[in-house]
Scaffold this motif. Structure first.
Motif, PDB file in Angstrom:
ATOM      1  N   LEU A 209      -0.724  -0.408   4.767  1.00  9.09           N
ATOM      2  CA  LEU A 209      -0.630  -1.398   4.712  1.00  9.09           C
ATOM      3  C   LEU A 209      -2.367  -1.154   3.456  1.00  9.09           C
ATOM      4  N   PHE A 210      -2.689   0.362   4.029  1.00  7.73           N
ATOM      5  CA  PHE A 210      -3.503   0.679   3.002  1.00  7.73           C
ATOM      6  C   PHE A 210      -3.397   1.633   2.112  1.00  7.73           C
ATOM      7  N   ILE A 211      -2.544   2.144   2.344  1.00  8.45           N
ATOM      8  CA  ILE A 211      -1.598   2.844   1.264  1.00  8.45           C
ATOM      9  C   ILE A 211      -0.980   2.234  -0.049  1.00  8.45           C
ATOM     10  N   ALA A 212      -1.087   0.792   0.504  1.00  5.13           N
ATOM     11  CA  ALA A 212      -0.116  -0.008  -0.895  1.00  5.13           C
ATOM     12  C   ALA A 212      -1.584  -0.959  -1.501  1.00  5.13           C
ATOM     13  N   LEU A 213      -2.344  -0.618  -0.678  1.00 10.68           N
ATOM     14  CA  LEU A 213      -4.238  -1.132  -1.335  1.00 10.68           C
ATOM     15  C   LEU A 213      -4.772  -0.425  -1.857  1.00 10.68           C
ATOM     16  N   LEU A 214      -4.590   1.296  -1.950  1.00 15.79           N
ATOM     17  CA  LEU A 214      -4.908   2.126  -2.596  1.00 15.79           C
ATOM     18  C   LEU A 214      -3.672   1.681  -3.847  1.00 15.79           C
ATOM     19  N   PHE A 215      -2.327   1.615  -4.070  1.00 17.90           N
ATOM     20  CA  PHE A 215      -2.251   1.800  -5.183  1.00 17.90           C
ATOM     21  C   PHE A 215      -2.911   0.545  -6.244  1.00 17.90           C
ATOM     22  N   VAL A 216      -2.646  -0.860  -5.288  1.00 13.55           N
ATOM     23  CA  VAL A 216      -3.802  -1.870  -6.281  1.00 13.55           C
ATOM     24  C   VAL A 216      -4.873  -1.135  -6.658  1.00 13.55           C
ATOM     25  N   VAL A 217      -5.317  -0.930  -5.873  1.00 14.89           N
ATOM     26  CA  VAL A 217      -7.194  -0.354  -6.174  1.00 14.89           C
ATOM     27  C   VAL A 217      -6.681   0.763  -7.618  1.00 14.89           C
ATOM     28  N   SER A 218      -5.959   2.060  -7.855  1.00 10.26           N
ATOM     29  CA  SER A 218      -4.971   2.689  -8.517  1.00 10.26           C
ATOM     30  C   SER A 218      -5.137   2.377  -9.727  1.00 10.26           C
TER      31      SER A 218
END
Length: 346
Positions: free
Chosen positions: A287-296
């Motif tokens: 979930l955190f990895i997915a959030l980092l993609f959105v942040v990116s």
């Protein structure tokens, strides 16, 4: 009018660059992050290098080397100093290390890009197939030279030069061939197979994909080193083709930011390195990895903002047209005149 397809490709690639740098702290503890990281690194920078070669023009004109040096080397030197200062204060270092011969962060790309332009200037009239074969052989051979690594980005320059040549040799019709529906299906199959490959062989270090390390650092001696790099060349080429087959051709809200990738590339490191000094950098979950993609994705949008580009343009491009645009905007605002029809293409 700019080509939406290539602008989409460049923006999506820069998002993947930012995303890859964000998740780097997770790959040691989260297997899925490590696999994703390796898959991304098989193609995102080689595809950028290929596009750089594709858009290279006028390299045989007088003064070209001087112009490209001003465009690439001057920003490199400025950001090399800026990042050194940034690390000094962020990491609370005892001394500030400023070494122009060892690129900080992702600045290697500017040095290598300058070298590729110069190399192309002297090889463009040679037999294309012959030059490409020689470039691949040199890319394989450089891994046996232990002192060639990050120094002046020499290793990456030679390892990725074949992709720059492929871009220079490519025509637009070579990309249109990839737009067939069957090619997209094949591309998805390629991505799946590469993902399965890295899942099956987790012992393959992601550093193989950097192109910056000699074979001795991987304990790969003799023919083994060149054999593995040749295998990675093959995987990378398939992944690059697969990526370009999947890039959408129509315009999106982010398409217009495809001309701002250099700004994102040079500026995102300040955010990512600051992030790595926070406790959040150790939060490892899908979930955190997915959030980092959105942040990116949103960070790429923010760093492509016309206001930020105008303020940083003197550092990135060595121009002040953006600052003049900002001053004009302020003057119009003070006088109460409308600036709705003003162009922002500085």
């Amino acid at each position: 009018m700019r080509d939406a397809y290539f602008d989409n490709a460049k923006f999506l690639l820069i998002v993947l660059v930012v995303f890859g740098h964000f998740i780097q702290t997770s790959i040691a503890d989260l297997e899925e992050a490590a696999i994703l990281y390796k898959v991304i690194y098989t193609f995102h920078m080689p595809a950028f290098v290929l596009l750089s070669g594709f858009f290279t023009k006028g390299f045989d004109k007088p003064g070209y080397v001087k112009n490209i040096a001003q465009k690439l080397i001057l920003p490199y030197l400025m950001f090399q100093l800026i990042y050194s200062l940034f690390y000094y204060f962020l990491l609370d270092q005892a001394t500030m290390n400023v070494d122009p011969l060892n690129p900080n962060w992702a600045l290697w790309f500017l040095v290598s890009l300058f070298c590729w332009h110069v190399m192309l200037r002297y090889t463009s009239k040679w037999n294309r197939a012959g030059v490409l074969v020689v470039a691949i052989i040199v890319g394989l051979a450089v891994g046996y030279v232990g002192w060639i690594s990050n120094y002046l980005s020499l290793s990456r320059t030679f390892v990725f030069f074949p992709f720059f040549l492929l871009g220079y040799y490519a025509k637009r019709e070579h990309f249109t061939v990839l737009w067939k529906g069957s090619m997209r299906v094949i591309s998805l199959v390629i991505v799946t197979l590469v993902t399965v490959f890295f899942t099956s062989y987790p012992e393959i270090s992601e550093k193989w994909l950097f192109g910056s390390k000699p074979y001795e650092q991987f304990a790969a001696f003799g023919i083994e080193g060149a054999g593995k790099r040749l295998g990675l060349y093959t995987i990378t080429t398939m992944m690059v083709i697969g990526f370009f087959a999947l890039v959408p051709r129509r315009r999106f809200f982010f398409t217009k930011f495809g001309d701002s990738t250099l700004f994102v590339y040079l500026l995102h490191g300040f955010v990512v390195r600051t992030f790595r000094e926070t406790p959040f950098a150790n939060a490892n979950s899908l979930l955190f990895i997915a959030l980092l993609f959105v942040v990116s994705f949103f960070l790429a949008l923010v760093l492509s903002n016309k206001w930020l580009k105008a303020m940083t343009q003197p550092l990135v491009e060595g121009k002040t047209t953006g600052l003049r645009w900002l001053r004009k905007r302020r003057q119009l605002k003070r006088t109460g005149k409308s600036h709705s029809k003003e162009t922002t293409s500085y």
